[in-house]
Enzyme design. Structure first.
Site, PDB file in Angstrom:
ATOM      1  N   GLY A 195     -10.032  -4.063   7.457  1.00  0.00           N
ATOM      2  CA  GLY A 195      -9.808  -4.073   8.911  1.00  0.00           C
ATOM      3  C   GLY A 195     -10.417  -5.300   9.570  1.00  0.00           C
ATOM      4  O   GLY A 195     -10.780  -6.264   8.903  1.00  0.00           O
ATOM      5  N   SER A 238       0.859  -1.192   0.000  1.00  0.00           N
ATOM      6  CA  SER A 238       0.000   0.000   0.000  1.00  0.00           C
ATOM      7  C   SER A 238       0.892   1.239   0.000  1.00  0.00           C
ATOM      8  O   SER A 238       2.108   1.141   0.187  1.00  0.00           O
ATOM      9  CB  SER A 238      -0.868   0.005   1.253  1.00  0.00           C
ATOM     10  OG  SER A 238      -0.029   0.155   2.399  1.00  0.00           O
ATOM     11  N   ASN A 285      -7.576 -10.167  -1.615  1.00  0.00           N
ATOM     12  CA  ASN A 285      -6.599  -9.387  -0.850  1.00  0.00           C
ATOM     13  C   ASN A 285      -6.644  -9.720   0.639  1.00  0.00           C
ATOM     14  O   ASN A 285      -7.710  -9.707   1.248  1.00  0.00           O
ATOM     15  CB  ASN A 285      -6.889  -7.888  -1.013  1.00  0.00           C
ATOM     16  CG  ASN A 285      -6.592  -7.375  -2.398  1.00  0.00           C
ATOM     17  OD1 ASN A 285      -6.272  -8.147  -3.299  1.00  0.00           O
ATOM     18  ND2 ASN A 285      -6.677  -6.076  -2.564  1.00  0.00           N
ATOM     19  N   SER A 304      -9.911 -10.511   4.830  1.00  0.00           N
ATOM     20  CA  SER A 304      -9.541 -11.090   6.126  1.00  0.00           C
ATOM     21  C   SER A 304     -10.793 -11.158   6.988  1.00  0.00           C
ATOM     22  O   SER A 304     -11.525 -10.182   7.092  1.00  0.00           O
ATOM     23  CB  SER A 304      -8.498 -10.218   6.833  1.00  0.00           C
ATOM     24  OG  SER A 304      -7.292 -10.182   6.116  1.00  0.00           O
ATOM     25  N   GLY A 357     -10.648  -6.520   1.473  1.00  0.00           N
ATOM     26  CA  GLY A 357     -11.185  -6.693   2.825  1.00  0.00           C
ATOM     27  C   GLY A 357     -11.588  -8.132   3.096  1.00  0.00           C
ATOM     28  O   GLY A 357     -12.611  -8.399   3.713  1.00  0.00           O
ATOM     29  N   ASP A 359      -4.666  -8.661   4.233  1.00  0.00           N
ATOM     30  CA  ASP A 359      -3.702  -7.865   4.996  1.00  0.00           C
ATOM     31  C   ASP A 359      -3.902  -8.083   6.494  1.00  0.00           C
ATOM     32  O   ASP A 359      -3.006  -8.536   7.203  1.00  0.00           O
ATOM     33  CB  ASP A 359      -3.858  -6.381   4.636  1.00  0.00           C
ATOM     34  CG  ASP A 359      -2.795  -5.504   5.288  1.00  0.00           C
ATOM     35  OD1 ASP A 359      -1.911  -6.036   5.971  1.00  0.00           O
ATOM     36  OD2 ASP A 359      -2.836  -4.268   5.112  1.00  0.00           O
ATOM     37  N   ASP A 364      -1.194  -1.507  -4.029  1.00  0.00           N
ATOM     38  CA  ASP A 364      -2.547  -1.625  -3.495  1.00  0.00           C
ATOM     39  C   ASP A 364      -3.090  -0.219  -3.210  1.00  0.00           C
ATOM     40  O   ASP A 364      -2.437   0.564  -2.519  1.00  0.00           O
ATOM     41  CB  ASP A 364      -2.461  -2.464  -2.199  1.00  0.00           C
ATOM     42  CG  ASP A 364      -3.822  -2.859  -1.648  1.00  0.00           C
ATOM     43  OD1 ASP A 364      -4.782  -2.945  -2.432  1.00  0.00           O
ATOM     44  OD2 ASP A 364      -3.902  -3.100  -0.424  1.00  0.00           O
ATOM     45  N   HIS A 365      -4.243   0.102  -3.743  1.00  0.00           N
ATOM     46  CA  HIS A 365      -4.887   1.405  -3.515  1.00  0.00           C
ATOM     47  C   HIS A 365      -4.016   2.627  -3.813  1.00  0.00           C
ATOM     48  O   HIS A 365      -3.846   3.498  -2.957  1.00  0.00           O
ATOM     49  CB  HIS A 365      -5.408   1.527  -2.071  1.00  0.00           C
ATOM     50  CG  HIS A 365      -6.545   0.601  -1.777  1.00  0.00           C
ATOM     51  ND1 HIS A 365      -7.828   0.839  -2.217  1.00  0.00           N
ATOM     52  CD2 HIS A 365      -6.580  -0.569  -1.100  1.00  0.00           C
ATOM     53  CE1 HIS A 365      -8.605  -0.161  -1.809  1.00  0.00           C
ATOM     54  NE2 HIS A 365      -7.879  -1.030  -1.145  1.00  0.00           N
ATOM     55  N   ASP A 424      -6.986   3.583  -7.497  1.00  0.00           N
ATOM     56  CA  ASP A 424      -8.230   3.618  -6.731  1.00  0.00           C
ATOM     57  C   ASP A 424      -8.859   5.012  -6.840  1.00  0.00           C
ATOM     58  O   ASP A 424      -8.523   5.915  -6.097  1.00  0.00           O
ATOM     59  CB  ASP A 424      -7.956   3.260  -5.267  1.00  0.00           C
ATOM     60  CG  ASP A 424      -9.203   3.361  -4.401  1.00  0.00           C
ATOM     61  OD1 ASP A 424     -10.291   3.683  -4.933  1.00  0.00           O
ATOM     62  OD2 ASP A 424      -9.094   3.115  -3.190  1.00  0.00           O
TER      63      ASP A 424
HETATM   64 ZN   LIG Z   1      -8.348  -2.813  -0.330  1.00  0.00          ZN
END
Ligand SMILES: [Zn+2]
Length: 284
Positions: A181, A50, A230, A211, A209, A232, A82-83, A104
């Site tokens: 998150g 990121s 993705n 996770s 998102g 993280d 990423d983004h 993005d």
């Molecule tokens: Zn993302």
């Protein structure tokens, strides 16, 4: 091997009907965990960084680590931004050697998102770099939103069709109910929306998102056309919780290797689990 593009990896994933994990890194241990996991699973892999990770580690360090990892690996490895939220950031990454960038523009009005994505694409195409774009708003789990607000953030299928036709992006990140998150409850994915989007666009779909999304939901999303997933937060949890445990167990430990080593192991374990869920084991 040299770094490959995300398009190349996702093209094969499309043919094989599986998804490839895109794992966020920000230090050497996590890069090693990602590569170690991919090699152990004989899976292609996407290392992504990121803007925050680039700021933390330095663009040349991230690129250097990923290139070395790819050179030494026996599996295909791509390096992805990423983004990226600006044209400039995308250009800096392309110049440094990233093989894929995400522009993005999801916070921009549709016309501006299309125009800026096309500006990035024009350069990326000329140098053989893949481009991912985002349509809809993938919020954070901390966002306190109502049902109607949530609905407004999700990707509109007709808009997705128009967006892909007018840009020709290589892959599209969609908002179907996931968030960045740690989730408080169980995320609810809008599979009908995903199905409709996939019927209207012919590019690989990217799930952000991811996770904390149950394995069964991830598998269903993959069956409906998601090809890049993705991850993280799950890596952060495994890495940091292990560091915390070791420090609590051995308060006198001052050797970073004794703390970061087990953290790297834990990160590798969770990444291997994800790769198996995504179905890319043995696909390298
Ligand atoms: Zn993302």
């Amino acid at each position: 091997m040299a770094l490959v593009t995300v398009s190349e990896i996702l093209q094969r994933a499309e043919e094989g009907k599986y998804a490839v994990g895109a794992f966020n890194c920000n230090n050497m241990e996590i890069v090693q965990a990602i590569i170690g996991a991919a090699e152990a699973e004989k899976s292609p892999v996407i290392i992504q960084a990121s803007q925050g990770a680039i700021k933390y580690a330095g663009l040349d360090w991230i690129t250097g680590m990923a290139k070395l990892a790819a050179q030494q690996a026996g599996v295909p490895v791509a390096l992805h931004l990423d983004h990226g939220t600006s044209f400039e950031q995308c250009m800096q990454c392309i110049k440094a050697g990233f093989t894929s960038v995400m522009f993005d523009g999801s916070k921009l009005p549709l016309e501006e998102n299309i125009a800026e994505t096309n500006r990035v694409l024009a350069v990326a195409r000329a140098v053989g770099v893949s481009v991912e774009a985002e349509l809809g708003k993938i919020g954070g789990t901390e966002d306190d939103i109502t049902v109607s607000e949530r609905e407004a953030m999700l990707t509109d299928p007709q808009e997705a069709k128009e967006f892909v036709e007018r840009t020709g992006v290589d892959s599209l990140a969609v908002a179907i109910g996931t968030a960045h998150g740690q989730y408080k409850g169980e995320p609810k994915l809008d599979f009908e929306r995903l199905k409709e989007i996939k019927s209207l666009v012919n590019v690989p779909i990217v799930l952000h998102g991811s996770s904390g999304v149950p394995d069964e939901a991830i598998k269903k999303a993959i069956s409906l056309g998601v090809r890049k997933v993705n991850i993280d937060t799950n890596i952060r949890e495994a890495f940091t919780n292990t560091m915390r445990r070791v420090i609590n167990e051995k308060p006198g430990e001052i050797d970073p290797r004794k703390i970061l080593g087990p953290a790297r192991e834990a990160a590798m374990e969770i990444i291997r689990e994800k790769i198996r869920v995504f179905g890319s084991s043995g696909r390298a």
